[in-house]
Design a protein around this motif. Structure first.
Motif, PDB file in Angstrom:
ATOM      1  N   ASP A  88      39.453  47.182 -27.080  1.00  0.00           N
ATOM      2  CA  ASP A  88      40.219  46.553 -26.012  1.00  0.00           C
ATOM      3  C   ASP A  88      41.634  47.102 -25.852  1.00  0.00           C
ATOM      4  N   VAL A  89      41.956  48.155 -26.585  1.00  0.00           N
ATOM      5  CA  VAL A  89      43.282  48.758 -26.479  1.00  0.00           C
ATOM      6  C   VAL A  89      43.248  49.796 -25.363  1.00  0.00           C
ATOM      7  N   LEU A 111      46.321  54.138 -33.047  1.00  0.00           N
ATOM      8  CA  LEU A 111      47.495  53.357 -32.689  1.00  0.00           C
ATOM      9  C   LEU A 111      48.754  54.007 -33.255  1.00  0.00           C
ATOM     10  N   LEU A 168      39.532  49.344 -31.646  1.00  0.00           N
ATOM     11  CA  LEU A 168      40.297  49.873 -30.519  1.00  0.00           C
ATOM     12  C   LEU A 168      39.627  49.612 -29.187  1.00  0.00           C
ATOM     13  N   TYR A 180      41.963  48.441 -38.848  1.00  0.00           N
ATOM     14  CA  TYR A 180      41.024  48.475 -37.733  1.00  0.00           C
ATOM     15  C   TYR A 180      40.007  49.588 -37.943  1.00  0.00           C
ATOM     16  N   TYR A 232      47.901  53.511 -24.730  1.00  0.00           N
ATOM     17  CA  TYR A 232      48.620  53.104 -25.937  1.00  0.00           C
ATOM     18  C   TYR A 232      48.224  53.930 -27.155  1.00  0.00           C
ATOM     19  N   LEU A 233      47.206  54.755 -27.042  1.00  0.00           N
ATOM     20  CA  LEU A 233      46.730  55.532 -28.173  1.00  0.00           C
ATOM     21  C   LEU A 233      47.417  56.886 -28.260  1.00  0.00           C
TER      22      LEU A 233
END
Length: 76
Positions: free
Chosen positions: A68-69, A15, A66, A42, A73-74
């Motif tokens: 559900d990210v 993130l 991570l 996380y 966005y990473l």
């Protein structure tokens, strides 16, 4: 945000703004963490949150890591 994975995993995607402090090194970094902040942890996070709380630091856990990210966005 604290990502407690090993550096190779962190480099695969993390993130924005997250720092990498591998779980096995977390105790060594406790003194350097800002005590005024509420830390979001996380990945392998329950153990890390426990260690932070033992040192008087506030933290929360991103339950599913991570998973559900969206990958957009990473940072890689």
């Amino acid at each position: 945000m604290i990502d407690v994975r090993v550096p190779a995993e962190y480099d695969q995607g993390h993130l924005p703004g997250a720092i990498n402090v591998p779980l096995q090194e977390i105790r060594q970094h406790l003194a350097g963490l800002d005590r005024e902040l509420h830390h979001l942890i996380y990945r392998r996070s329950s153990a890390a949150a426990f260690l932070l709380s033992q040192d008087g630091l506030r933290s929360s856990v991103l339950t599913d890591g991570l998973k559900d990210v969206p990958s957009a966005y990473l940072i890689r």
